[in-house]
Design an enzyme around this catalytic site. Structure first.
Site, short mmCIF file in Angstrom:
data_model
loop_
_atom_site.label_atom_id
_atom_site.label_comp_id
_atom_site.label_asym_id
_atom_site.label_seq_id
_atom_site.Cartn_x
_atom_site.Cartn_y
_atom_site.Cartn_z
N HIS A 1 2.87 2.23 -6.92
CA HIS A 1 3.51 2.14 -8.23
C HIS A 1 4.58 3.24 -8.32
O HIS A 1 4.49 4.27 -7.64
CB HIS A 1 2.49 2.36 -9.34
N GLU B 1 5.17 5.50 -10.49
CA GLU B 1 4.67 6.83 -10.85
C GLU B 1 4.02 7.53 -9.66
O GLU B 1 4.23 8.73 -9.45
CB GLU B 1 3.62 6.72 -11.98
N CYS C 1 -0.57 2.69 -15.91
CA CYS C 1 -1.88 2.06 -15.79
C CYS C 1 -2.93 3.16 -15.61
O CYS C 1 -2.59 4.34 -15.46
CB CYS C 1 -1.88 1.11 -14.58
N CYS D 1 -2.31 5.37 -12.44
CA CYS D 1 -1.16 6.28 -12.57
C CYS D 1 -1.42 7.37 -13.61
O CYS D 1 -1.06 8.53 -13.40
CB CYS D 1 0.10 5.49 -12.90
#
Length: 166
Positions: free
Chosen positions: A61, A63, A91, A94
């Site tokens: 992801h 992040e 999420c 993260c």
């Protein structure tokens, strides 16, 4: 007379624009268009976008990639005086990484009503039992962030490749 437009290079709006640039890069690679930048002392020290499909890695992801990059630049896993700007609410994975990396603040564009972990569904950033808490600011350039995601998923649905967004 022409009005001089001043751009505040230290504003949340400016840095979210940089995260949006990263999100557009993700979309160009057929990745879910989420982008992130990490800022320390008014300077961007990390830029990343989703690369789950490209890297065949569920943890890739924006992040997570930005945190790894920022830690390398900082020479420390602790990112205490840093702010992360991300186009979509983090999420749980993260948000957990943000807390563990000790980021000071999270600024995000749109909330994630299904899996948001920075204040909408749950708030892992300020969980009382954890040893660090991060401030958060939602809604920065939300219209642009939402439009980018909607456009991406609309195109995917038109090709029979994606579920409805949100």
């Amino acid at each position: 007379m022409q009005d001089d437009v001043l751009i505040d290079l230290s504003s949340d709006d400016f840095f979210m624009g940089q995260a949006l640039r990263q999100a557009r890069r993700a979309a160009m690679q057929d990745e879910v268009p989420v982008g992130a930048v990490i800022v320390r002392d008014g300077r961007i020290i990390a830029r990343a976008y989703n690369q789950v499909e490209t890297l065949n890695d569920s943890t890739a992801h924006a992040e997570m990639l930005a945190i790894t990059q920022a830690s390398e630049v900082a020479g420390d896993w602790r990112l205490e005086n840093c702010v992360i700007y991300v186009t979509k609410e983090p999420c749980p994975m993260c948000a957990g990484a943000i807390v563990h990396a000790r980021l000071q603040r999270v600024v995000y564009g749109i909330t994630d009503p299904k899996a948001g972990a920075a204040g909408s569904v749950i708030n892992l950033l300020q969980l009382p039992s954890l040893n660090h808490k991060a401030e958060f600011t939602p809604g920065v350039r939300a219209g642009e962030c939402l439009a980018l995601l909607k456009e991406f998923f609309h195109a995917r649905r038109a090709n029979g490749d994606a579920p409805e967004l949100g």
